[in-house]
Design an enzyme around this catalytic site. Structure first.
Site, PDB file in Angstrom:
ATOM      1  N   LYS A 173       0.847  -1.196   0.000  1.00 42.42           N
ATOM      2  CA  LYS A 173       0.000   0.000   0.000  1.00 42.42           C
ATOM      3  C   LYS A 173       0.885   1.250   0.000  1.00 42.42           C
ATOM      4  O   LYS A 173       1.636   1.479   0.934  1.00 42.42           O
ATOM      5  CB  LYS A 173      -0.882   0.040   1.251  1.00 42.42           C
ATOM      6  CG  LYS A 173      -1.931   1.147   1.160  1.00 42.42           C
ATOM      7  CD  LYS A 173      -2.633   1.397   2.484  1.00 42.42           C
ATOM      8  CE  LYS A 173      -1.963   2.484   3.280  1.00 42.42           C
ATOM      9  NZ  LYS A 173      -1.979   3.810   2.641  1.00 42.42           N
ATOM     10  N   GLU A 248      10.739   1.879   9.797  1.00 43.55           N
ATOM     11  CA  GLU A 248      11.636   3.010   9.544  1.00 43.55           C
ATOM     12  C   GLU A 248      10.815   4.256   9.796  1.00 43.55           C
ATOM     13  O   GLU A 248       9.894   4.570   9.047  1.00 43.55           O
ATOM     14  CB  GLU A 248      12.145   2.937   8.107  1.00 43.55           C
ATOM     15  CG  GLU A 248      13.483   3.639   7.930  1.00 43.55           C
ATOM     16  CD  GLU A 248      13.313   5.113   7.664  1.00 43.55           C
ATOM     17  OE1 GLU A 248      13.436   5.892   8.639  1.00 43.55           O
ATOM     18  OE2 GLU A 248      13.046   5.483   6.524  1.00 43.55           O
ATOM     19  N   CYS A 282      13.189  11.990   5.870  1.00 44.48           N
ATOM     20  CA  CYS A 282      13.462  11.610   7.259  1.00 44.48           C
ATOM     21  C   CYS A 282      14.930  11.817   7.613  1.00 44.48           C
ATOM     22  O   CYS A 282      15.288  11.872   8.781  1.00 44.48           O
ATOM     23  CB  CYS A 282      13.032  10.179   7.511  1.00 44.48           C
ATOM     24  SG  CYS A 282      13.726   9.025   6.326  1.00 44.48           S
ATOM     25  N   GLU A 383       9.687  16.269  15.454  1.00 45.50           N
ATOM     26  CA  GLU A 383       9.873  16.199  14.006  1.00 45.50           C
ATOM     27  C   GLU A 383       8.875  17.126  13.309  1.00 45.50           C
ATOM     28  O   GLU A 383       7.670  16.967  13.462  1.00 45.50           O
ATOM     29  CB  GLU A 383       9.686  14.764  13.512  1.00 45.50           C
ATOM     30  CG  GLU A 383      10.073  14.626  12.056  1.00 45.50           C
ATOM     31  CD  GLU A 383       9.861  13.223  11.497  1.00 45.50           C
ATOM     32  OE1 GLU A 383       8.837  12.600  11.809  1.00 45.50           O
ATOM     33  OE2 GLU A 383      10.725  12.771  10.725  1.00 45.50           O
TER      34      GLU A 383
HETATM   35  O1  TXE Z   1       2.426   9.359   8.090  1.00 45.23           O
HETATM   36  P1  TXE Z   1       1.746   7.986   8.421  1.00 45.23           P
HETATM   37  P2  TXE Z   1       1.724  10.754   7.870  1.00 45.23           P
HETATM   38  C1  TXE Z   1       6.419  11.617   9.736  1.00 45.23           C
HETATM   39  C2  TXE Z   1       6.359  13.117   9.619  1.00 45.23           C
HETATM   40  C3  TXE Z   1       4.933  13.362   9.339  1.00 45.23           C
HETATM   41  C4  TXE Z   1       4.299  12.323  10.223  1.00 45.23           C
HETATM   42  C5  TXE Z   1       2.928  11.915   9.834  1.00 45.23           C
HETATM   43  O2  TXE Z   1       6.702  13.710  10.833  1.00 45.23           O
HETATM   44  O3  TXE Z   1       4.517  14.646   9.671  1.00 45.23           O
HETATM   45  O4  TXE Z   1       5.151  11.209  10.104  1.00 45.23           O
HETATM   46  O5  TXE Z   1       2.868  11.685   8.438  1.00 45.23           O
HETATM   47  C6  TXE Z   1      -0.042   4.297   6.533  1.00 45.23           C
HETATM   48  N1  TXE Z   1      -2.018   0.922   9.863  1.00 45.23           N
HETATM   49  N2  TXE Z   1       6.795  10.935   8.527  1.00 45.23           N
HETATM   50  O6  TXE Z   1       0.526  10.965   8.715  1.00 45.23           O
HETATM   51  O7  TXE Z   1       0.337   8.183   8.838  1.00 45.23           O
HETATM   52  C7  TXE Z   1      -0.401   5.490   5.681  1.00 45.23           C
HETATM   53  O8  TXE Z   1      -1.568   5.259   4.939  1.00 45.23           O
HETATM   54  C8  TXE Z   1      -1.278   0.720   8.768  1.00 45.23           C
HETATM   55  C9  TXE Z   1       8.107  10.403   8.491  1.00 45.23           C
HETATM   56  O9  TXE Z   1       1.534  10.900   6.436  1.00 45.23           O
HETATM   57  O10 TXE Z   1       2.662   7.270   9.322  1.00 45.23           O
HETATM   58  C10 TXE Z   1       0.849   5.615   4.829  1.00 45.23           C
HETATM   59  O11 TXE Z   1       0.824   4.656   3.769  1.00 45.23           O
HETATM   60  N3  TXE Z   1      -0.820   1.709   7.991  1.00 45.23           N
HETATM   61  C11 TXE Z   1       8.294   9.476   7.397  1.00 45.23           C
HETATM   62  C12 TXE Z   1       1.951   5.246   5.821  1.00 45.23           C
HETATM   63  O12 TXE Z   1       1.307   4.504   6.852  1.00 45.23           O
HETATM   64  C13 TXE Z   1      -1.116   2.974   8.342  1.00 45.23           C
HETATM   65  C14 TXE Z   1       7.619   9.726   6.128  1.00 45.23           C
HETATM   66  C15 TXE Z   1       2.659   6.446   6.449  1.00 45.23           C
HETATM   67  O13 TXE Z   1       1.688   7.313   6.983  1.00 45.23           O
HETATM   68  C16 TXE Z   1      -1.876   3.249   9.485  1.00 45.23           C
HETATM   69  C17 TXE Z   1       6.285  10.234   6.310  1.00 45.23           C
HETATM   70  C18 TXE Z   1      -2.343   2.151  10.258  1.00 45.23           C
HETATM   71  N4  TXE Z   1      -3.087   2.321  11.352  1.00 45.23           N
HETATM   72  C19 TXE Z   1       5.945  10.849   7.476  1.00 45.23           C
HETATM   73  N5  TXE Z   1      -2.007   4.593   9.586  1.00 45.23           N
HETATM   74  C20 TXE Z   1       9.682   8.933   7.212  1.00 45.23           C
HETATM   75  N6  TXE Z   1      10.187   8.236   8.205  1.00 45.23           N
HETATM   76  O14 TXE Z   1      10.274   9.078   6.170  1.00 45.23           O
HETATM   77  C21 TXE Z   1      -1.349   5.139   8.550  1.00 45.23           C
HETATM   78  N7  TXE Z   1      -0.809   4.149   7.770  1.00 45.23           N
END
Ligand code: TXE
Length: 479
Positions: A173, A248, A282, A383
């Site tokens: 996904k 990660e 990140c 962050e």
């Molecule tokens: O990330 P999410 P978001 C950090 C950054 C950002 C914050 C939130 O600080 O502001 O995270 O970003 C899926 N079960 N990073 O809200 O929600 C979601 O659909 C399974 C750091 O966009 O963590 C997407 O595919 N999956 C980071 C993925 O998880 C779930 C990069 C990431 O989304 C889920 C991005 C659940 N319950 C944001 N909920 C990095 N480390 O590079 C969400 N997802």
């Protein structure tokens, strides 16, 4: 344009017929819809993956390798189309997607297509006991890959390529915010001859589709990149089912600058490590610590350079900083600028939303530098994940080490110095999965990639990824 799920080699509407809007951040408007896939869609994808598993896991390494390399070549052939799609979905400059995101996605497939032919396991002779042990590295089965929006195809393929190279079948996904290049990848996999069901892509919200993947009892491993709180939630759901997990997560990486560094090189790289991809990587060095003796000079030079960065529409070739990924993310980043002001931080440049003529609803923000008085303020601890960095001076190596390590994260650190002994001391003691010395984001795909503390568990990259996507089985033969 409406995107469909890619299951068993075919594009399909979601069973529930539930859809969510897809936005173009450069103009702030909806330009398509994606499925909000339910448990039933994930089950359908799982069944396709399960049915494909036996044949795929028995496919010779040579054939697997050839297919992965073919996918890599087709990604290269489609470079421009993919870069434009990535930019439209994410807001990043097309030039950046052309130079970094898409070439790296192609490298991921090429790298793991080659790596699998070199992946070996061990044997241990039990001397004096007339026995020999050997280790089998068997694919896990059906695995789940969940990726974020900041480097969409780059990170999606970083998980999928090793998973399928190792003989697994995948339910994947992409982020609901940036689904387009994942959709195009489905077409490319068909063209490359990847057997049906080896890769299945389900689109949808994290709380619906992502949750269904993590909850599925027969999806035995989850590779996730995203926010730390999502990672913690996934770990809680997956733990009672004893799934393998690679997480990660976020970072708040120190960029430590000593007076003896190669100044010009440092300055140029620091602009990049602060603001590349609108600061939404990140690995960005969002906390800049500068040795006191050069702090004032650095401040002037850095602000001057950053003011020259052009915020613009992502498709313009002169644009350095495109749009942030979404309205809610822009609001989150802006809220941190307010927090900085409340905390007594001084905004040295930027800090405001940018309104571009003709694209007034786009999510643009000036690159922002905040001088902070203490490393303990929220903008220095949490962050932000946008074009916002903090700077502050330090006096001694011991002080900067202590400040660098005093955050909950531990993903990467950058160090600028020409002092070898200091390099060795700090590299050993910095709490991070990756330390860059006199460079930033220079990547060799064979190296272990990941973080410590709240930045995650497990390592991706090279054979580490192939180990994650396989189960080790020891066979002991007495003779
Ligand atoms: O990330 P999410 P978001 C950090 C950054 C950002 C914050 C939130 O600080 O502001 O995270 O970003 C899926 N079960 N990073 O809200 O929600 C979601 O659909 C399974 C750091 O966009 O963590 C997407 O595919 N999956 C980071 C993925 O998880 C779930 C990069 C990431 O989304 C889920 C991005 C659940 N319950 C944001 N909920 C990095 N480390 O590079 C969400 N997802």
């Amino acid at each position: 344009m409406n995107i469909q799920n890619f299951i068993n080699g075919k594009f399909e509407n979601p069973i529930s017929n539930d859809w969510v809007d897809n936005y173009c951040p450069a103009i702030g408007e909806v330009y398509g819809q994606i499925p909000n896939s339910s448990k039933a869609d994930v089950e359908h994808a799982y069944q396709a993956a399960k049915d494909a598993f036996h044949n795929w896991s028995q496919t010779t390494l040579e054939v697997r390798s050839r297919i992965l390399i073919k996918i890599s070549e087709l990604l290269e052939v489609n470079l421009l189309r993919l870069a434009e799609a990535e930019s439209k979905d994410n807001g990043k400059p097309v030039n950046l997607a052309k130079a970094i995101d898409i070439p790296r996605a192609a490298s991921n497939f090429r790298f793991f297509g080659n790596a699998i032919t070199q992946f070996a396991s061990e044997s241990h002779e039990s001397v004096g006991q007339n026995a020999i042990n050997y280790t089998l590295r068997q694919p896990v089965g059906v695995v789940g890959c969940i990726s974020p929006w900041n480097l969409p195809l780059y990170l999606f393929t970083w998980k999928i390529a090793p998973a399928i190279a190792a003989g697994n079948c995948v339910v994947a996904k992409p982020s609901e915010v940036t689904p387009m290049t994942a959709h195009l990848l489905g077409e490319i996999c068909n063209e490359a001859g990847l057997p049906k069901g080896v890769l299945n892509i389900v689109h949808g919200l994290g709380t619906t589709t992502g949750q269904a993947i993590v909850e599925h009892p027969e999806i035995k491993a989850i590779s996730f990149t995203g926010g730390t709180s999502t990672g913690a939630h996934i770990a809680r759901v997956a733990a009672p089912m004893f799934k393998k997990l690679s997480l990660e997560l976020g970072g708040k990486n120190p960029n430590i600058i000593f007076a003896d560094c190669d100044y010009d090189d440092m300055l140029e790289t620091t602009v990049r490590s602060s603001f590349a991809n609108q600061g939404q990587i990140c690995l960005c060095g969002s906390r800049i610590f500068v040795e006191a003796s050069i702090f004032e000079k650095f401040k002037v030079d850095f602000v001057k350079k950053v003011k020259q960065l052009k915020v613009g529409h992502p498709s313009e070739s002169t644009t350095d900083i495109g749009a942030l990924v979404s309205k809610s993310h822009l609001e989150k980043v802006l809220s941190y600028i307010d927090i900085a002001k409340d905390e007594g931080g001084e905004i040295l440049c930027g800090g405001n939303r940018v309104t571009l003529l003709g694209f007034e609803n786009g999510y643009y923000l000036e690159p922002t530098i905040i001088e902070v008085e203490t490393d303990e303020c929220r903008v220095n601890q949490e962050e932000i994940f946008g074009p916002v960095v903090t700077i502050m001076p330090f006096e001694t190596e011991a002080d900067v080490l202590q400040m660098s390590n005093k955050v909950k994260y531990g993903l990467a650190a950058t160090l600028w110095t020409n002092n070898l002994k200091r390099t060795m001391r700090l590299s050993n003691q910095l709490q991070a999965g990756i330390v860059w010395v006199n460079t930033w984001m220079l990547r060799d795909l064979r190296t272990p990639f990941g973080g410590v503390k709240a930045s995650g568990v497990g390592r991706e990259g090279g054979f580490e990824a192939l180990r994650f996507f396989t189960e080790a089985k020891n066979v002991c033969i007495k003779y």
